[in-house]
Design a protein around this motif. Structure first.
Motif, PDB file in Angstrom:
ATOM      1  N   GLU A  96      85.126  70.968  30.097  1.00 60.24           N
ATOM      2  CA  GLU A  96      85.438  72.401  30.081  1.00 60.24           C
ATOM      3  C   GLU A  96      84.342  73.215  30.750  1.00 60.24           C
ATOM      4  O   GLU A  96      84.620  74.110  31.565  1.00 60.24           O
ATOM      5  N   VAL A  97      83.088  72.890  30.451  1.00 65.64           N
ATOM      6  CA  VAL A  97      81.971  73.615  31.059  1.00 65.64           C
ATOM      7  C   VAL A  97      81.934  73.385  32.567  1.00 65.64           C
ATOM      8  O   VAL A  97      81.718  74.319  33.358  1.00 65.64           O
ATOM      9  N   ALA A  98      82.164  72.146  32.994  1.00 67.10           N
ATOM     10  CA  ALA A  98      82.174  71.854  34.424  1.00 67.10           C
ATOM     11  C   ALA A  98      83.300  72.613  35.124  1.00 67.10           C
ATOM     12  O   ALA A  98      83.110  73.175  36.213  1.00 67.10           O
ATOM     13  N   ASP A  99      84.484  72.651  34.513  1.00 67.85           N
ATOM     14  CA  ASP A  99      85.620  73.356  35.109  1.00 67.85           C
ATOM     15  C   ASP A  99      85.373  74.861  35.167  1.00 67.85           C
ATOM     16  O   ASP A  99      85.666  75.517  36.176  1.00 67.85           O
ATOM     17  N   GLU A 100      84.858  75.422  34.079  1.00 69.60           N
ATOM     18  CA  GLU A 100      84.593  76.864  34.044  1.00 69.60           C
ATOM     19  C   GLU A 100      83.528  77.252  35.064  1.00 69.60           C
ATOM     20  O   GLU A 100      83.614  78.293  35.727  1.00 69.60           O
ATOM     21  N   THR A 101      82.502  76.408  35.208  1.00 71.02           N
ATOM     22  CA  THR A 101      81.450  76.689  36.185  1.00 71.02           C
ATOM     23  C   THR A 101      81.996  76.600  37.605  1.00 71.02           C
ATOM     24  O   THR A 101      81.674  77.432  38.463  1.00 71.02           O
ATOM     25  N   THR A 102      82.835  75.607  37.856  1.00 71.02           N
ATOM     26  CA  THR A 102      83.446  75.462  39.177  1.00 71.02           C
ATOM     27  C   THR A 102      84.258  76.702  39.527  1.00 71.02           C
ATOM     28  O   THR A 102      84.163  77.234  40.649  1.00 71.02           O
ATOM     29  N   ALA A 103      85.045  77.195  38.571  1.00 69.54           N
ATOM     30  CA  ALA A 103      85.866  78.378  38.813  1.00 69.54           C
ATOM     31  C   ALA A 103      85.015  79.621  39.018  1.00 69.54           C
ATOM     32  O   ALA A 103      85.285  80.448  39.892  1.00 69.54           O
ATOM     33  N   ALA A 104      83.951  79.765  38.214  1.00 70.26           N
ATOM     34  CA  ALA A 104      83.088  80.941  38.317  1.00 70.26           C
ATOM     35  C   ALA A 104      82.347  80.977  39.653  1.00 70.26           C
ATOM     36  O   ALA A 104      82.187  82.036  40.266  1.00 70.26           O
ATOM     37  N   LEU A 105      81.890  79.822  40.122  1.00 72.66           N
ATOM     38  CA  LEU A 105      81.201  79.764  41.415  1.00 72.66           C
ATOM     39  C   LEU A 105      82.168  80.079  42.554  1.00 72.66           C
ATOM     40  O   LEU A 105      81.790  80.715  43.548  1.00 72.66           O
ATOM     41  N   ALA A 106      83.411  79.645  42.425  1.00 76.48           N
ATOM     42  CA  ALA A 106      84.405  79.928  43.465  1.00 76.48           C
ATOM     43  C   ALA A 106      84.731  81.416  43.510  1.00 76.48           C
ATOM     44  O   ALA A 106      84.972  81.970  44.595  1.00 76.48           O
ATOM     45  N   ASP A 107      84.712  82.079  42.370  1.00 75.02           N
ATOM     46  CA  ASP A 107      85.065  83.499  42.316  1.00 75.02           C
ATOM     47  C   ASP A 107      84.082  84.381  43.065  1.00 75.02           C
ATOM     48  O   ASP A 107      84.459  85.414  43.618  1.00 75.02           O
ATOM     49  N   ASP A 108      82.787  83.991  43.087  1.00 79.43           N
ATOM     50  CA  ASP A 108      81.810  84.855  43.758  1.00 79.43           C
ATOM     51  C   ASP A 108      81.643  84.522  45.241  1.00 79.43           C
ATOM     52  O   ASP A 108      80.828  85.136  45.936  1.00 79.43           O
ATOM     53  N   GLY A 109      82.410  83.560  45.730  1.00 79.58           N
ATOM     54  CA  GLY A 109      82.454  83.300  47.158  1.00 79.58           C
ATOM     55  C   GLY A 109      81.282  82.526  47.731  1.00 79.58           C
ATOM     56  O   GLY A 109      81.175  82.393  48.951  1.00 79.58           O
ATOM     57  N   GLY A 110      80.406  81.997  46.896  1.00 79.61           N
ATOM     58  CA  GLY A 110      79.264  81.236  47.383  1.00 79.61           C
ATOM     59  C   GLY A 110      79.560  79.750  47.456  1.00 79.61           C
ATOM     60  O   GLY A 110      80.725  79.328  47.515  1.00 79.61           O
ATOM     61  N   ALA A 111      78.496  78.948  47.457  1.00 79.37           N
ATOM     62  CA  ALA A 111      78.642  77.500  47.518  1.00 79.37           C
ATOM     63  C   ALA A 111      79.407  76.987  46.300  1.00 79.37           C
ATOM     64  O   ALA A 111      79.295  77.536  45.200  1.00 79.37           O
ATOM     65  N   ASP A 112      80.172  75.916  46.498  1.00 84.55           N
ATOM     66  CA  ASP A 112      80.966  75.389  45.400  1.00 84.55           C
ATOM     67  C   ASP A 112      80.120  74.503  44.490  1.00 84.55           C
ATOM     68  O   ASP A 112      78.938  74.257  44.740  1.00 84.55           O
TER      69      ASP A 112
END
Length: 271
Positions: A96-112
Motif C-alpha cells: 500500500e505504501v509503495a502504491d501510494e508513493t508511486t501515485a503521489a510521485l506521478a501526480d507532481d510530474g517528476g521522476a517516477d
C-alpha cells in the motif's frame, strides 16, 4: 480518526527471514537460498548476492591480526553478503505504501518511483528503500505530506561505512515514522567515498539537523544545504572522522596527566 485519510492499521506479514549479516544491510524476503558457508559446527545458508548493495567478508573482530586474542573473536568468520531486492507482493501495508508513493510521485510530474528508489528490501517485518540521492528530498517531502502516507517524523539520520573494497561503501540511513498510521520506513542512500555528498533533509524534517551534524562528524558525509554543518562531538579542529573504517584502530594517543596513553590495540600484546 475518521474520513478519507483513515487507513487500516494492519500488521505486515512477516517475510521469510534472510540470513542478515554484520558485513552488510539486512536482506530481503522471498529469495531462494544458494551456497553454504561453514560456520563452526553448523552450516548457514546465504541467499544469492544480487542487487545494488554490496557486502564484504570479515574475519576476526576489531581488525587485530598481529597479536594473540583472548576474547575468542579471532575465529569469527562472516561471509560477504548483500541484500537482494524484494519482489511483490511485499506483504501487509508495504504494498500500500509503495502504491501510494508511486501515485503521489506521478501526480507532481517528476521522476517516477522506479527512478527515485533503486532497490526495495523487506526483512524481519521492516522495509528499506535504497534511494537515488538526487531524489531524496522530493521523496521525503512526498512521504511527509501525502495524506495517505504521512511519515511526519524523522527519528534519526545515521551513517555506515562498509569498508574498502565495497562499491559505494558509505551509506546514509534515514528512519521515518508515521505517527498517524503507526508505520516505520527506512531510506538508505549509498555514496562513494570520493563523492560523499548527500542532500540535507533539514528543510523537510528539522529534527535531522543534529543527526546530520553527527553523521558528518563521525563519517565525513557532507549534507549539502545543511544550515550549519559543524562538529558536534569532536573538537572543531579535529582531523578525520572516527567511525570511518580507515580511521586508526583505537583512535589516537591520549595525553593524560603529563603521560601519553597509546591506543588500546597498542597497550598490550598477548603471546
Amino acid at each position: 480518526m475518521s474520513g478519507e485519510d483513515e487507513k487500516p492499521r494492519t500488521t505486515p506479514e512477516t517475510p521469510g527471514t534472510g540470513a542478515g549479516g554484520a558485513s552488510g544491510p539486512t536482506g530481503a524476503s522471498n529469495v531462494s537460498s544458494a551456497g553454504a558457508v561453514a560456520f563452526g559446527p553448523q552450516e548457514i545458508r546465504r541467499p544469492d548476492v544480487s542487487g545494488a548493495v554490496a557486502g564484504r567478508a570479515r574475519e576476526g573482530m576489531f581488525g587485530v591480526t598481529d597479536s594473540g586474542d583472548t576474547s575468542g573473536f579471532s575465529g569469527l568468520r562472516l561471509p560477504a553478503y548483500s541484500p537482494p531486492p524484494a519482489e511483490r507482493p511485499y506483504g501487509g501495508w508495504f504494498d500500500e505504501v509503495a502504491d501510494e508513493t508511486t501515485a503521489a510521485l506521478a501526480d507532481d510530474g517528476g521522476a517516477d518511483f522506479a527512478t527515485c528508489v533503486q532497490q526495495v528490501t523487506v526483512d524481519r517485518g521492516e522495509m528499506t528503500w535504497y534511494v537515488d540521492r538526487e531524489h531524496l528530498v522530493r521523496l521525503a517531502r512526498t512521504l511527509r505530506d501525502d495524506p495517505a502516507l504521512r511519515f511526519e517524523f524523522c527519528s534519526g539520520v545515521s551513517g555506515v561505512d562498509y569498508g574498502d573494497g565495497v562499491p559505494q561503501q558509505l551509506h546514509v540511513v534515514v528512519h521515518l515514522l508515521s505517527m498517524t498510521y503507526r508505520r516505520r520506513l527506512r531510506l538508505e542512500v549509498a555514496l562513494d567515498v570520493a563523492d560523499a555528498h548527500c542532500p540535507s533533509l533539514v528543510e523537510v524534517y528539522p529534527t535531522a539537523d543534529w543527526h546530520e551534524r553527527e553523521t558528518w562528524d563521525m563519517f565525513g558525509i557532507v549534507f549539502d544545504g545543511h544550515p550549519s554543518l559543524t562538529r558536534i562531538l569532536m573538537p572543531d579542529d579535529w582531523n578525520g572522522h572516527p567511525q570511518r573504517k580507515s580511521y586508526p584502530l583505537g583512535g589516537i594517543p591520549v595525553e593524560y596527566h603529563d603521560a601519553e596513553i597509546p591506543p588500546p590495540d597498542q597497550r598490550r600484546a598477548y603471546t
